[in-house]
Scaffold this motif. Structure first.
Motif, PDB file in Angstrom:
ATOM      1  N   LEU A   1       0.823  -1.207   0.000  1.00 19.20           N
ATOM      2  CA  LEU A   1       0.000   0.000   0.000  1.00 19.20           C
ATOM      3  C   LEU A   1       0.860   1.261   0.000  1.00 19.20           C
ATOM      4  O   LEU A   1       0.505   2.263  -0.629  1.00 19.20           O
ATOM      5  N   VAL A   2       2.001   1.214   0.708  1.00 19.44           N
ATOM      6  CA  VAL A   2       2.905   2.366   0.735  1.00 19.44           C
ATOM      7  C   VAL A   2       3.449   2.638  -0.668  1.00 19.44           C
ATOM      8  O   VAL A   2       3.476   3.792  -1.130  1.00 19.44           O
ATOM      9  N   GLY A   3       3.893   1.597  -1.362  1.00 17.51           N
ATOM     10  CA  GLY A   3       4.395   1.775  -2.721  1.00 17.51           C
ATOM     11  C   GLY A   3       3.332   2.306  -3.660  1.00 17.51           C
ATOM     12  O   GLY A   3       3.593   3.190  -4.483  1.00 17.51           O
TER      13      GLY A   3
ATOM     14  N   LEU B   1       0.556   9.476  -5.572  1.00 19.01           N
ATOM     15  CA  LEU B   1       0.846  10.889  -5.324  1.00 19.01           C
ATOM     16  C   LEU B   1       1.666  11.484  -6.468  1.00 19.01           C
ATOM     17  O   LEU B   1       1.423  12.630  -6.890  1.00 19.01           O
ATOM     18  N   MET B   2       2.635  10.729  -6.987  1.00 15.72           N
ATOM     19  CA  MET B   2       3.419  11.210  -8.117  1.00 15.72           C
ATOM     20  C   MET B   2       2.547  11.362  -9.356  1.00 15.72           C
ATOM     21  O   MET B   2       2.689  12.326 -10.122  1.00 15.72           O
TER      22      MET B   2
ATOM     23  N   VAL C   1       4.400  18.287 -11.292  1.00 11.22           N
ATOM     24  CA  VAL C   1       5.625  17.479 -11.301  1.00 11.22           C
ATOM     25  C   VAL C   1       5.767  16.811 -12.661  1.00 11.22           C
ATOM     26  O   VAL C   1       4.779  16.298 -13.214  1.00 11.22           O
ATOM     27  N   GLN C   2       6.969  16.828 -13.213  1.00 16.34           N
ATOM     28  CA  GLN C   2       7.261  16.187 -14.492  1.00 16.34           C
ATOM     29  C   GLN C   2       8.535  15.355 -14.358  1.00 16.34           C
ATOM     30  O   GLN C   2       9.534  15.833 -13.827  1.00 16.34           O
TER      31      GLN C   2
ATOM     32  N   THR D   1       8.333  -1.795  -3.710  1.00 18.58           N
ATOM     33  CA  THR D   1       8.977  -1.365  -4.947  1.00 18.58           C
ATOM     34  C   THR D   1       8.197  -1.829  -6.167  1.00 18.58           C
ATOM     35  O   THR D   1       7.976  -1.053  -7.110  1.00 18.58           O
ATOM     36  N   THR D   2       7.761  -3.089  -6.168  1.00 20.51           N
ATOM     37  CA  THR D   2       7.000  -3.602  -7.301  1.00 20.51           C
ATOM     38  C   THR D   2       5.671  -2.882  -7.438  1.00 20.51           C
ATOM     39  O   THR D   2       5.242  -2.535  -8.556  1.00 20.51           O
ATOM     40  N   ALA D   3       4.993  -2.635  -6.319  1.00 19.63           N
ATOM     41  CA  ALA D   3       3.718  -1.911  -6.367  1.00 19.63           C
ATOM     42  C   ALA D   3       3.922  -0.494  -6.906  1.00 19.63           C
ATOM     43  O   ALA D   3       3.100   0.006  -7.685  1.00 19.63           O
ATOM     44  N   PHE D   4       5.012   0.151  -6.518  1.00 21.10           N
ATOM     45  CA  PHE D   4       5.307   1.495  -7.008  1.00 21.10           C
ATOM     46  C   PHE D   4       5.558   1.485  -8.513  1.00 21.10           C
ATOM     47  O   PHE D   4       5.011   2.317  -9.261  1.00 21.10           O
ATOM     48  N   LEU D   5       6.388   0.560  -8.986  1.00 19.29           N
ATOM     49  CA  LEU D   5       6.731   0.512 -10.403  1.00 19.29           C
ATOM     50  C   LEU D   5       5.519   0.189 -11.261  1.00 19.29           C
ATOM     51  O   LEU D   5       5.315   0.790 -12.324  1.00 19.29           O
ATOM     52  N   VAL D   6       4.700  -0.753 -10.832  1.00 16.99           N
ATOM     53  CA  VAL D   6       3.515  -1.135 -11.606  1.00 16.99           C
ATOM     54  C   VAL D   6       2.526   0.017 -11.674  1.00 16.99           C
ATOM     55  O   VAL D   6       1.918   0.274 -12.723  1.00 16.99           O
TER      56      VAL D   6
END
Length: 249
Positions: free
Chosen positions: A84-86, A92-93, A102-103, A218-223
Motif C-alpha cells: 500500500l505504501v508503494g 501521489l506522483m 511534477v514532471q 517497490t513492485t507496487a510502485f513501479l507497476v
C-alpha cells in the motif's frame, strides 16, 4: 579507390538511401508523437492508473508479496502495508503529473544541453522560471525541450531560452509556429529543474536496493507509476520463462 567508387555510384541509389532516411525519420516522428500523446493525455493515463491499481490492490496483486531485508530484520511475514505504501507514493506522483506540478523527464539525445543521454530529470512548477534556471517547455512543433533561461522580461510572463552546449541551435523558432515570436510565454513552461540529472545506472542501482529492502513496495510502485513498462517487462519475463521451460530444439 573508395572516393572514386562513391563518385561513380548511380545517383538513383543515393536517392533511394535518402528516401530510406526520410522514411526512418518519419517513423521516428510518428512514434514520438504517439509516445507524447500517451504521456500527456490525462484520460489515457488515468485509465492506465486505474488498471494498474486494480492489479496491485486486487487479489491478483498477491504475487507481489515477497519478503525483503526489512521483513528479515523485523522477523515478520510480508504484508499488504508495504504494498500500500508503494502504491500510495506512486499515486501521489501521478497526481502531481496530472495537475502539472511534477514532471519526470528522460533524456534520449544531446543536442543543446550537457545532460548525458539516458539521464532522469525531475521538474516542478512551484516557482516561476528565473535567469539561469533549467526549464522544460513545449515547443511549437509539438515536442518538448529542456533549456536554460537566459533572459526574463520585465513583467515575468515571457522568457528566452538558450542551450548550454557551444553551437546550440537558436530556440526562437520553437516559440511560435510561424517563427515570429521572440519570447517564450511562461504558460508553455512545464516546470523548472528540481532534481537531476540522475544517470540510468544510478537509477537502476537505486531500484535494485529498493527491491532488496522491500520488493512488495517497490513492485507496487513501479507497476502503478509505470504501468506500460511493467506490462512489457512482464511479457518479456514470461516469454523468457517459457523459453527456458520449453526450449526450442
Amino acid at each position: 579507390m573508395s572516393d572514386a567508387a562513391a563518385i561513380a555510384q548511380d545517383p538513383g541509389e543515393w536517392g533511394q538511401e535518402y528516401d530510406d532516411w526520410d522514411l526512418d525519420d518519419s517513423r521516428l516522428r510518428s512514434f514520438s508523437a504517439w509516445a507524447s500523446w500517451t504521456r500527456d493525455d490525462v484520460k489515457f493515463q488515468t485509465l492506465a492508473w486505474m488498471v494498474a491499481s486494480v492489479a496491485v490492490l486486487g487479489r491478483e496483486g498477491s504475487w507481489m508479496l515477497w519478503p525483503g531485508l526489512i521483513d528479515a530484520f523485523g522477523k515478520q511475514e510480508p504484508g499488504r502495508l508495504q504494498q500500500l505504501v508503494g502504491w500510495a507514493v506512486a499515486t501521489l506522483m501521478s497526481m502531481g503529473w496530472a495537475t502539472g506540478m511534477v514532471q519526470l523527464v528522460f533524456t534520449f539525445e544531446q543536442r543543446a544541453m550537457n545532460f548525458p543521454p539516458g539521464s532522469v530529470l525531475i521538474f516542478w512548477k512551484f516557482r516561476p522560471p528565473d535567469v539561469g534556471s533549467v526549464v522544460y517547455f513545449d515547443g511549437s512543433d509539438g515536442r518538448s525541450y529542456v533549456r536554460r533561461v537566459g533572459v526574463v522580461n520585465s513583467t515575468g510572463d515571457c522568457v528566452k531560452t538558450v542551450g548550454d552546449l557551444s553551437g546550440a541551435p537558436d530556440d526562437t523558432p520553437l516559440y511560435s509556429t510561424d517563427g515570429s515570436a521572440e519570447w517564450l510565454e511562461t504558460r508553455s513552461v512545464r516546470g523548472s529543474l528540481a532534481a537531476g540529472p540522475c544517470s540510468s545506472q544510478v537509477l537502476g542501482g537505486l531500484v535494485v536496493v529498493a527491491l532488496l529492502l522491500s520488493p512488495s513496495a517497490t513492485t507496487a510502485f513501479l507497476v502503478t507509476n509505470q504501468p506500460f513498462i511493467a506490462f512489457w517487462l512482464s511479457v518479456i519475463l514470461r516469454f523468457l520463462f517459457y523459453l527456458c521451460l520449453y526450449p526450442i530444439v
